[in-house]
Design a protein around this motif. Structure first.
Motif, short mmCIF file in Angstrom:
data_model
loop_
_atom_site.label_atom_id
_atom_site.label_comp_id
_atom_site.label_asym_id
_atom_site.label_seq_id
_atom_site.Cartn_x
_atom_site.Cartn_y
_atom_site.Cartn_z
N MET A 143 1.52 7.07 -6.44
CA MET A 143 2.91 6.80 -6.05
C MET A 143 3.00 5.40 -5.47
SD MET A 143 5.06 8.94 -3.18
CE MET A 143 6.77 8.59 -2.75
N TRP A 144 4.06 4.67 -5.82
CA TRP A 144 4.27 3.34 -5.27
C TRP A 144 5.75 2.98 -5.36
CZ3 TRP A 144 2.93 4.46 -10.14
CH2 TRP A 144 3.52 3.74 -11.21
N ARG A 145 6.09 1.83 -4.81
CA ARG A 145 7.47 1.37 -4.81
C ARG A 145 7.59 0.11 -5.67
NH1 ARG A 145 9.08 2.06 1.63
NH2 ARG A 145 8.68 4.32 1.73
N ARG A 146 8.66 0.10 -6.45
CA ARG A 146 8.88 -1.04 -7.32
C ARG A 146 10.39 -1.27 -7.45
NH1 ARG A 146 7.55 -1.14 -13.72
NH2 ARG A 146 8.13 -3.30 -14.14
N GLY A 147 10.83 -2.49 -7.18
CA GLY A 147 12.25 -2.80 -7.27
C GLY A 147 13.10 -1.94 -6.37
#
Length: 231
Positions: free
Chosen positions: A203-207
């Motif tokens: 899981m990660w954050r992008r934009g």
């Protein structure tokens, strides 16, 4: 002359007052007696005022309690209905993880005609990758679109040598990370990695959105980490 009693008068005190007034009217009293009668009237009026004050003082706390209760009810109802903040019930990591493993409901997306490293599907400004560009054996095999608690979730499924990988992007503000995730940083990107019930998740954050990769394949974590940091 007889006075009509009022609700805030004490019956005994009122009777005494009437007798005093009647006596004062019936006789030609000396000044000292008249002054005494006037003093008793003033005392009777003061007692009535005190009773009214006690009655008002007793009522006010009740009104205040009612107002506090009404305010509490409004706050509770606002929280239940999603009035704001973290009280709003939104999607969770588990929701995204479940959809990343779900079967596609639509065909595989086409390659972006303007960018061969991407497929023609996106959420906001975040576009899904075309892993085939760097790993020819990994193909896109389907898509699905879901809405959970008012938030759009788009999933693209890929298939390769180690099985199927689902990639879900959640529209809107980032989701909270699961407490059992392990934090790693690869290529400057912070990832939350976990293995749960035979499934590996990254899981990660992008934009400004949340991205989740999931696969039930064994020994697939290195592939998921590469996929997550590819673009």
């Amino acid at each position: 002359m007889t006075d009509r009693p009022t609700p805030d008068q004490d019956p005994a005190a009122d009777a005494v007052g009437r007798r005093i007034r009647e006596a004062a009217l019936a006789i030609d009293a000396p000044p000292a007696l008249r002054e005494r009668v006037a003093e008793q009237r003033r005392e009777a009026a003061a007692a009535a005022t005190a009773r009214r004050a006690r009655w008002t003082g007793w009522r006010l706390p009740t009104v205040a309690v009612g107002a506090v209760a009404a305010l509490a009810l409004v706050l509770v109802v606002s929280g239940v209905l999603g009035g704001g903040g973290t009280g709003t019930t939104g999607p969770s990591f588990d929701d995204a993880a479940k959809l990343a493993l779900a079967r596609p409901t639509a065909p595989a997306p086409a390659e972006d005609p303007n960018h061969e490293r991407l497929v023609d599907v996106k959420v906001g400004d975040v576009q899904f990758p075309n892993y085939t560009y760097d790993w020819p054996k990994w193909k896109t095999v389907g898509t699905r679109r879901d809405t959970v608690n008012g938030r759009a979730m788009v999933t693209v499924s890929y298939h390769g040598p180690k099985g199927t990988v689902g990639y879900t992007i959640v529209a809107g503000k980032p989701l909270g990370e699961p407490g059992d995730a392990r934090q790693i940083t690869v290529g400057g990107r912070r990832l939350a990695v976990l293995r749960r019930d035979g499934t590996t998740y990254v899981m990660w954050r992008r934009g400004g959105h949340t991205c989740v990769l999931a696969s039930r394949a064994t020994d697939v974590q290195p592939d998921l980490v590469r996929f997550a940091t590819w673009a």
